[in-house]
Design an enzyme around this catalytic site. Sequence first.
Site, PDB file in Angstrom:
ATOM      1  N   ALA A 157      44.195  27.614  46.524  1.00 64.49           N
ATOM      2  CA  ALA A 157      44.472  26.671  45.431  1.00 64.49           C
ATOM      3  C   ALA A 157      44.141  27.285  44.067  1.00 64.49           C
ATOM      4  O   ALA A 157      44.913  27.156  43.122  1.00 64.49           O
ATOM      5  CB  ALA A 157      43.652  25.390  45.643  1.00 64.49           C
ATOM      6  N   LYS A 208      32.214  32.736  44.967  1.00 65.50           N
ATOM      7  CA  LYS A 208      30.768  32.695  44.688  1.00 65.50           C
ATOM      8  C   LYS A 208      29.989  33.794  45.417  1.00 65.50           C
ATOM      9  O   LYS A 208      28.890  34.165  45.005  1.00 65.50           O
ATOM     10  CB  LYS A 208      30.204  31.329  45.109  1.00 65.50           C
ATOM     11  CG  LYS A 208      30.732  30.167  44.296  1.00 65.50           C
ATOM     12  CD  LYS A 208      30.074  28.859  44.709  1.00 65.50           C
ATOM     13  CE  LYS A 208      30.891  28.084  45.718  1.00 65.50           C
ATOM     14  NZ  LYS A 208      32.191  27.636  45.262  1.00 65.50           N
ATOM     15  N   GLU A 249      32.254  32.408  35.368  1.00 70.45           N
ATOM     16  CA  GLU A 249      32.155  30.993  34.967  1.00 70.45           C
ATOM     17  C   GLU A 249      32.651  30.057  36.061  1.00 70.45           C
ATOM     18  O   GLU A 249      32.065  28.998  36.300  1.00 70.45           O
ATOM     19  CB  GLU A 249      32.984  30.783  33.691  1.00 70.45           C
ATOM     20  CG  GLU A 249      32.995  29.358  33.159  1.00 70.45           C
ATOM     21  CD  GLU A 249      31.670  29.001  32.501  1.00 70.45           C
ATOM     22  OE1 GLU A 249      30.866  28.327  33.177  1.00 70.45           O
ATOM     23  OE2 GLU A 249      31.444  29.395  31.344  1.00 70.45           O
ATOM     24  N   VAL A 269      30.449  28.327  39.106  1.00 66.05           N
ATOM     25  CA  VAL A 269      29.475  27.246  38.956  1.00 66.05           C
ATOM     26  C   VAL A 269      30.140  26.036  38.315  1.00 66.05           C
ATOM     27  O   VAL A 269      30.572  26.088  37.169  1.00 66.05           O
ATOM     28  CB  VAL A 269      28.271  27.692  38.078  1.00 66.05           C
ATOM     29  CG1 VAL A 269      27.303  26.531  37.882  1.00 66.05           C
ATOM     30  CG2 VAL A 269      27.561  28.874  38.709  1.00 66.05           C
ATOM     31  N   GLY A 309      40.992  13.012  51.290  1.00 60.68           N
ATOM     32  CA  GLY A 309      41.094  14.420  50.916  1.00 60.68           C
ATOM     33  C   GLY A 309      39.948  14.883  50.029  1.00 60.68           C
ATOM     34  O   GLY A 309      39.973  15.982  49.486  1.00 60.68           O
ATOM     35  N   ASP A 332      26.984  24.635  49.443  1.00 65.59           N
ATOM     36  CA  ASP A 332      27.827  24.908  48.273  1.00 65.59           C
ATOM     37  C   ASP A 332      27.023  24.728  46.977  1.00 65.59           C
ATOM     38  O   ASP A 332      27.041  25.601  46.100  1.00 65.59           O
ATOM     39  CB  ASP A 332      29.039  23.959  48.303  1.00 65.59           C
ATOM     40  CG  ASP A 332      29.853  24.018  47.024  1.00 65.59           C
ATOM     41  OD1 ASP A 332      30.520  25.047  46.814  1.00 65.59           O
ATOM     42  OD2 ASP A 332      29.797  23.053  46.236  1.00 65.59           O
ATOM     43  N   LYS A 363      25.685  27.718  44.036  1.00 62.51           N
ATOM     44  CA  LYS A 363      25.827  27.612  42.583  1.00 62.51           C
ATOM     45  C   LYS A 363      24.466  27.714  41.897  1.00 62.51           C
ATOM     46  O   LYS A 363      24.335  28.356  40.844  1.00 62.51           O
ATOM     47  CB  LYS A 363      26.515  26.285  42.227  1.00 62.51           C
ATOM     48  CG  LYS A 363      27.957  26.238  42.738  1.00 62.51           C
ATOM     49  CD  LYS A 363      28.524  24.835  42.706  1.00 62.51           C
ATOM     50  CE  LYS A 363      29.917  24.818  43.338  1.00 62.51           C
ATOM     51  NZ  LYS A 363      30.407  23.446  43.559  1.00 62.51           N
ATOM     52  N   GLY A 383      38.647  21.854  42.230  1.00 57.77           N
ATOM     53  CA  GLY A 383      40.082  21.668  42.057  1.00 57.77           C
ATOM     54  C   GLY A 383      40.726  22.960  41.574  1.00 57.77           C
ATOM     55  O   GLY A 383      40.097  23.739  40.864  1.00 57.77           O
TER      56      GLY A 383
END
Lengths: 311, 173
Positions: A5, A101, A125, A128, A182, A196, A200, A294
């Site tokens: 994506a 990451k 950038e 995170v 979703g 996750d 970060k 996203g």
Amino acid sequence: MGAGAVGRSVVALAGEHGHDVVAVADSQTAVVDDDGLDAQAVLNRKSERGSVGDADPGAALDAEYDVLVEATPTTLDDAEPGFGHVARALERDRDVVLANKGPVAERYADVADLEAESAGRVRFEATVAGAIPVLGTIEDYGRSQVTAAKGIFNGTANFVLSRMAAEGLSYEHVLAEAQDLGVAEADPTFDVDGTDAALKCVILANVLADGDATYTLDDADVEGIRSIPPSALDLAAEDGRTVRLVGEATAEGARVGPRLVPESGPLAVTGTQNVVQLDTDAAGALELGGRGAGGDETASAVLADVRRLED
Amino acid sequence: MDAAVRAYTVRLELVDEPGELLRALEPISENGGNLLSIYHERGNLTPRGNIPVEVDLECRPDRFDVVVDALRDAGVTVIQAGEDAYTEQVTVLLVGHLVDTDLSDTLSRVEACSAASVTDLSLDAPEGTDDVSSARVHLAVESDGVVEALETVRAVAEEKDLQVVEPLVEGSA
């Protein structure tokens, strides 16, 4: 590198930002054109045939580019193949922008060593909190001026907790709903177990430590939200509080876990929103909020890094 | 609300007349205080024949004196307002087999090992006492004892396989 994506959004949006895409690779194939690719044609091929081109993925690494965008899926431990892509680019004195990451969470010291020997620079950038300019803000204030970063770094876990609190529903019920919408993936482990968010925070801790120490996921104190029952959220609400999966990073390390926060406070965002609070010496607390995930959102952060490299 | 907000307990004495409680609470909210809980001991009179009320509130430390002054200006009797009497209120949630692991032992050990006393306990055991239940514990902690109190809670909880949901306090990472 990478045509998920985020990678696809970078290809789609690069033209608007005044950049030419000269190579795109997914895990199996690549397409290269030193004069610039037709972004739409590459994306059409990817959606119709599942591949971006006919060349070997390695051809993209050998292309004549200025900036390598590494957007392959985050992997733990040795962070391959992402780390190898970063290394190849830096050996050729090229700049790198990471959306992955893995390299800066698991091998920050190795990346820093390679960068020190290279004319190329590394920016990350997008790793995170997606579109939210957390690292750029820390750079602007100066790493030493920011004493801590804390916030909501995972939209899925935040969606689950805020729905549980609002509706009095069980974890399993809300997770199933999130999967239908979703918002949560079929395997939500990475999100609900705090991994996750922890990645970060580890990246932030690496930035705040500024070379004095480096951290990996193993160094972080991580707790997830699976075992939070609705009764705990009810008790918190009676007190004007709620529970959120909060991540914290300082130069001394990273911690993620469910925490009590004031219901009306800045960290009690609802839904998939992310928010990051930076504690600064002189300017007090700064709050940055927005969409933490996203394709287009993360690609925006990637392209912001590419623009910073132009300076 | 930023992280510098602290919880305070104020003890008041109210005359037993309609509207007194509301009159006592207004100066708090009007001066930047956020009411957390009110314990109104209606059946219990002070030697002066008034009703003791304990109010837990949150505000920034620099606002607390303003809140107390406003209460006094409004004619409310503030019993405990000497700076030394202030303790910080820390709230934690405990989740797990609380009853099976002897909740009263858990709490007394927290009190024994740290500068904390349990001021309030709410237990929610929706599936009965055999299953996972949740408890909300209010601790009154001497102002510099918060880190130590939380460490104690963590240690006892770990031993009993309970999950602790801690408040977000400054410098806790």
